[in-house]
Design an enzyme around this catalytic site. Structure first.
Site, short mmCIF file in Angstrom:
data_model
loop_
_atom_site.label_atom_id
_atom_site.label_comp_id
_atom_site.label_asym_id
_atom_site.label_seq_id
_atom_site.Cartn_x
_atom_site.Cartn_y
_atom_site.Cartn_z
CG ASP A 148 -2.12 1.03 1.23
OD1 ASP A 148 -2.79 1.20 -0.17
OD2 ASP A 148 -2.18 1.86 2.22
CB CYS A 201 -19.31 -1.62 -9.32
SG CYS A 201 -18.58 -1.93 -10.71
CB CYS A 256 -20.81 3.85 -6.93
SG CYS A 256 -20.00 5.15 -5.17
CB CYS A 268 -14.53 7.47 -3.17
SG CYS A 268 -14.22 5.74 -2.57
CB CYS A 274 -18.36 2.02 1.07
SG CYS A 274 -18.98 2.33 0.01
CB CYS A 298 -18.29 -7.32 -8.42
SG CYS A 298 -16.83 -8.01 -9.40
C1 B12 Z 1 -5.11 6.16 -3.57
C2 B12 Z 1 -6.05 4.66 -2.91
C3 B12 Z 1 -7.49 5.01 -2.29
C4 B12 Z 1 -8.14 6.25 -2.76
C5 B12 Z 1 -8.11 6.57 -4.47
C6 B12 Z 1 -8.64 5.12 -5.59
C7 B12 Z 1 -8.49 4.62 -6.65
N1 B12 Z 1 -9.27 3.88 -7.03
O1 B12 Z 1 -8.03 5.46 -7.30
C8 B12 Z 1 -9.29 6.05 -2.26
C9 B12 Z 1 -9.35 6.82 -1.09
C10 B12 Z 1 -10.72 6.20 -2.47
C11 B12 Z 1 -9.52 4.20 -1.91
C12 B12 Z 1 -10.11 3.82 -2.29
C13 B12 Z 1 -10.54 1.95 -1.79
N2 B12 Z 1 -9.00 0.94 -1.07
CO1 B12 Z 1 -7.63 2.29 -2.22
N3 B12 Z 1 -6.05 2.85 -2.19
C14 B12 Z 1 -5.42 3.58 -3.25
C15 B12 Z 1 -3.42 3.14 -3.39
C16 B12 Z 1 -2.89 4.02 -2.36
C17 B12 Z 1 -3.19 4.34 -4.67
C18 B12 Z 1 -4.09 4.17 -6.08
C19 B12 Z 1 -3.68 4.91 -7.22
O2 B12 Z 1 -2.82 4.66 -7.55
N4 B12 Z 1 -4.81 5.92 -7.73
C20 B12 Z 1 -4.89 6.25 -8.62
C21 B12 Z 1 -5.77 5.36 -9.62
C22 B12 Z 1 -5.80 5.90 -11.32
O3 B12 Z 1 -4.88 4.32 -10.27
P1 B12 Z 1 -5.50 2.98 -9.71
O4 B12 Z 1 -6.61 3.00 -8.77
O5 B12 Z 1 -4.16 2.29 -9.72
O6 B12 Z 1 -6.02 3.01 -11.31
C23 B12 Z 1 -5.39 2.06 -12.57
C24 B12 Z 1 -6.62 1.80 -12.81
O7 B12 Z 1 -7.63 2.60 -12.82
C25 B12 Z 1 -6.21 1.39 -14.23
N5 B12 Z 1 -6.56 2.00 -15.16
C26 B12 Z 1 -7.11 3.44 -15.53
N6 B12 Z 1 -7.31 3.91 -16.98
C27 B12 Z 1 -7.65 3.14 -16.98
C28 B12 Z 1 -8.50 2.14 -19.17
C29 B12 Z 1 -8.59 0.97 -18.99
C30 B12 Z 1 -8.99 0.89 -20.84
C31 B12 Z 1 -7.36 -0.33 -18.33
C32 B12 Z 1 -7.66 -1.29 -18.64
C33 B12 Z 1 -6.99 0.25 -17.00
C34 B12 Z 1 -7.20 1.72 -16.26
O8 B12 Z 1 -5.08 2.44 -14.07
C35 B12 Z 1 -4.48 3.12 -13.11
C36 B12 Z 1 -3.15 3.63 -12.79
O9 B12 Z 1 -2.33 2.42 -13.07
C37 B12 Z 1 -3.26 1.58 -3.64
C38 B12 Z 1 -1.95 1.01 -3.85
C39 B12 Z 1 -1.31 1.43 -4.11
N7 B12 Z 1 0.49 1.76 -4.26
O10 B12 Z 1 -1.36 0.93 -5.33
C40 B12 Z 1 -4.45 1.23 -2.50
C41 B12 Z 1 -5.21 0.52 -3.31
C42 B12 Z 1 -5.99 0.61 -4.78
N8 B12 Z 1 -6.44 0.30 -2.34
C43 B12 Z 1 -7.33 -0.58 -2.39
C44 B12 Z 1 -9.04 -0.98 -1.41
C45 B12 Z 1 -9.03 -2.41 -0.57
C46 B12 Z 1 -9.49 0.29 -1.39
C47 B12 Z 1 -11.00 -0.07 -0.88
C48 B12 Z 1 -11.13 -1.07 -1.90
C49 B12 Z 1 -10.99 -0.01 0.40
C50 B12 Z 1 -12.18 -0.07 1.30
N9 B12 Z 1 -13.34 -0.57 1.25
O11 B12 Z 1 -12.97 1.35 1.39
C51 B12 Z 1 -11.01 1.52 -1.59
C52 B12 Z 1 -11.97 0.81 -3.05
C53 B12 Z 1 -12.43 1.97 -3.62
C54 B12 Z 1 -12.39 1.43 -5.25
N10 B12 Z 1 -13.17 1.81 -5.79
O12 B12 Z 1 -11.21 2.51 -6.46
C55 B12 Z 1 -5.90 -1.92 -2.70
C56 B12 Z 1 -7.29 -2.49 -3.48
C57 B12 Z 1 -7.07 -3.91 -3.58
C58 B12 Z 1 -7.08 -4.46 -4.64
N11 B12 Z 1 -7.60 -5.58 -4.94
O13 B12 Z 1 -7.69 -3.91 -6.08
C59 B12 Z 1 -4.48 -1.26 -2.46
C60 B12 Z 1 -4.08 -1.95 -4.54
C61 B12 Z 1 -4.30 -0.93 -1.85
C62 B12 Z 1 -3.82 -2.90 -1.03
N12 B12 Z 1 -1.95 -2.81 -1.46
O14 B12 Z 1 -4.40 -3.11 -0.97
N13 B12 Z 1 -7.78 4.12 -2.17
S1 SF4 Z 2 -17.98 -7.70 -12.86
FE1 SF4 Z 2 -17.81 -6.53 -10.86
S2 SF4 Z 2 -16.32 -4.99 -11.44
FE2 SF4 Z 2 -17.39 -5.46 -13.69
S3 SF4 Z 2 -18.77 -4.17 -13.76
FE3 SF4 Z 2 -19.56 -5.99 -13.20
S4 SF4 Z 2 -19.76 -5.17 -10.53
FE4 SF4 Z 2 -18.42 -4.33 -11.68
S1 SF4 Z 3 -15.90 2.32 -2.17
FE1 SF4 Z 3 -16.54 4.14 -3.42
S2 SF4 Z 3 -16.91 3.56 -5.41
FE2 SF4 Z 3 -16.91 2.08 -4.78
S3 SF4 Z 3 -19.08 1.84 -3.92
FE3 SF4 Z 3 -17.99 2.77 -2.02
S4 SF4 Z 3 -18.20 5.01 -2.40
FE4 SF4 Z 3 -18.60 4.22 -4.55
#
Ligand code: B12
Ligand code: SF4
Ligand code: SF4
Length: 316
Positions: free
Chosen positions: A130, A191, A195, A211, A238, A245
């Protein structure tokens, strides 16, 4: 350099208790532009560290100098049915935070894997979960551990998305795993539709400022009233976009890790539980849980907002 076989690494990861394991290469992120767009649109809100770390996040190799590959693992935290939010609860806590903080639990287990890699030929083995500026979901995807769903979660075809992603960066030249290559979301949009705050701008793009996880854990002020009214009883994190899912409903099995089991403290039926303690008491009871991040004042705010919000899950 002696290099352990992938089968031996898998066996050790399984012995430690991780539910999946693979090897990722450390080339630059393929999603760098998506990250830049996300940040430029202000979707990270007050999480300024994501802006500061953007360059590093796009080049994971830099996280551990000398690393050549990463062993990536999944830790299952899925809650059994009887540990989920129940009728009569005044507020809800996300499944991932119902026991001991995963930063401690999962890191401790990753350190065992790192030591094993060192005993089996690695000169370098650094554990991350993380906190590192690395794109953990993308690394897990590369390591063949699943696909990134429309809710942005990494979804494993057998274990769903209630998993933490951990990695050990190493100087071992391990053969990379085969990515899954396909997205199994299909035409599903459950999903996005479920939300409570409608936080998804589009599939795969989350507006973190809406979120509930961000609003209850990362954000310091009072949430905007229109979002507070939709907080659905959540006082920490949340689970909605994971719980709806189908890959979790059909395939995920509850975790067997004791440390993640629901603690009785705080009593979720008591809306005044945090009002009745001081900082010392809060730290004594919650320092080793995720609740320490928002702290006592943050949890008081969260419970006040949660208790005042209508339960969307109870709307027929
Ligand atoms: C900041 C952060 C958050 C933020 C922002 C979340 C987000 N979606 O960005 C907040 C506080 C909202 C959050 C919430 C949660 N988080 Co969080 N979070 C992080 C953190 C520290 C960084 C994520 C990040 O870089 N976000 C920026 C976005 C742009 O990057 P990304 O989410 O990785 O998105 C990638 C994809 O979406 C993809 N993408 C984007 N566009 C496209 C287009 C296509 C076509 C494709 C294929 C892909 C793609 O590329 C992006 C960049 O690599 C990571 C840990 C880490 N170091 O990665 C944990 C992490 C993502 N979180 C985690 C968890 C568990 C959660 C929650 C479930 C906790 C909860 N129950 O409340 C929620 C889930 C909400 C959600 N739906 O994401 C886990 C996810 C595990 C998993 N199986 O995915 C992580 C990996 C921590 C861990 N080590 O386990 N989180
Ligand atoms: S399979 Fe899960 S992650 Fe994919 S759209 Fe349905 S609920 Fe969302
Ligand atoms: S974790 Fe965030 S994005 Fe996922 S359902 Fe809850 S409010 Fe919405």
């Amino acid at each position: 350099m002696r290099v352990p076989s992938i089968a031996a690494i898998h066996a050790e990861a399984t012995r430690i208790g991780f539910v999946a394991c693979g090897v990722a290469t450390l080339e630059p992120s393929r999603r760098g532009e998506a990250l830049d767009r996300w940040l430029a649109h202000g979707l990270a809100g007050t999480m300024r560290y994501l802006h500061r770390q953007a360059k590093k996040r796009k080049s994971p190799a830099g996280a551990t100098k000398g690393a050549r590959t990463a062993v990536v693992v999944l830790e299952n935290y899925a809650a059994p049915a009887d540990e989920r939010p129940a009728p009569g609860d005044a507020f809800k806590i996300a499944a991932y935070a119902r026991g001991t903080d995963y930063h401690m639990v999962t890191l401790a287990r990753l350190l065992v894997l790192a030591e094993w890699l060192k005993a089996n030929g690695a000169g370098l083995a650094h554990a991350w979960v993380d906190h590192a500026p690395i794109p953990e979901r993308e690394l897990a995807e590369r390591a063949g551990l699943g696909w990134i769903g429309k809710n942005t979660m990494l979804i494993h075809p057998q274990h769903g998305s209630s998993t933490f992603i951990g990695s050990v960066f190493t100087d071992l030249d391990l053969a990379p795993s085969q990515p899954l290559g396909t997205d199994h979301c299909g035409s599903c949009t459950r999903c996005l539709d479920a939300c409570p705050t409608q936080a998804f701008v589009e599939p795969l793009v989350l507006d973190a400022t809406k979120c509930l996880s961000y609003l209850t854990i990362e954000y310091r002020g009072n949430p905007p009233p229109e979002l507070a009214a939709r907080s659905d009883g959540w006082a920490f994190g949340c689970d909605v976009c994971n719980d709806v899912c189908p890959w979790n409903i059909k395939f995920a099995t509850p975790t067997t890790i004791e440390d993640f089991a629901t603690r009785r403290d705080p009593d979720r039926r008591d809306a005044r539980v945090f009002e009745q303690m001081n900082e010392t008491e809060f730290n004594r009871r919650f320092a080793d849980t995720g609740l320490a991040r928002p702290g006592l004042e943050g949890m008081r705010r969260n419970v006040r907002v949660a208790v005042a919000s209508p339960r969307l899950d109870q709307v027929p």
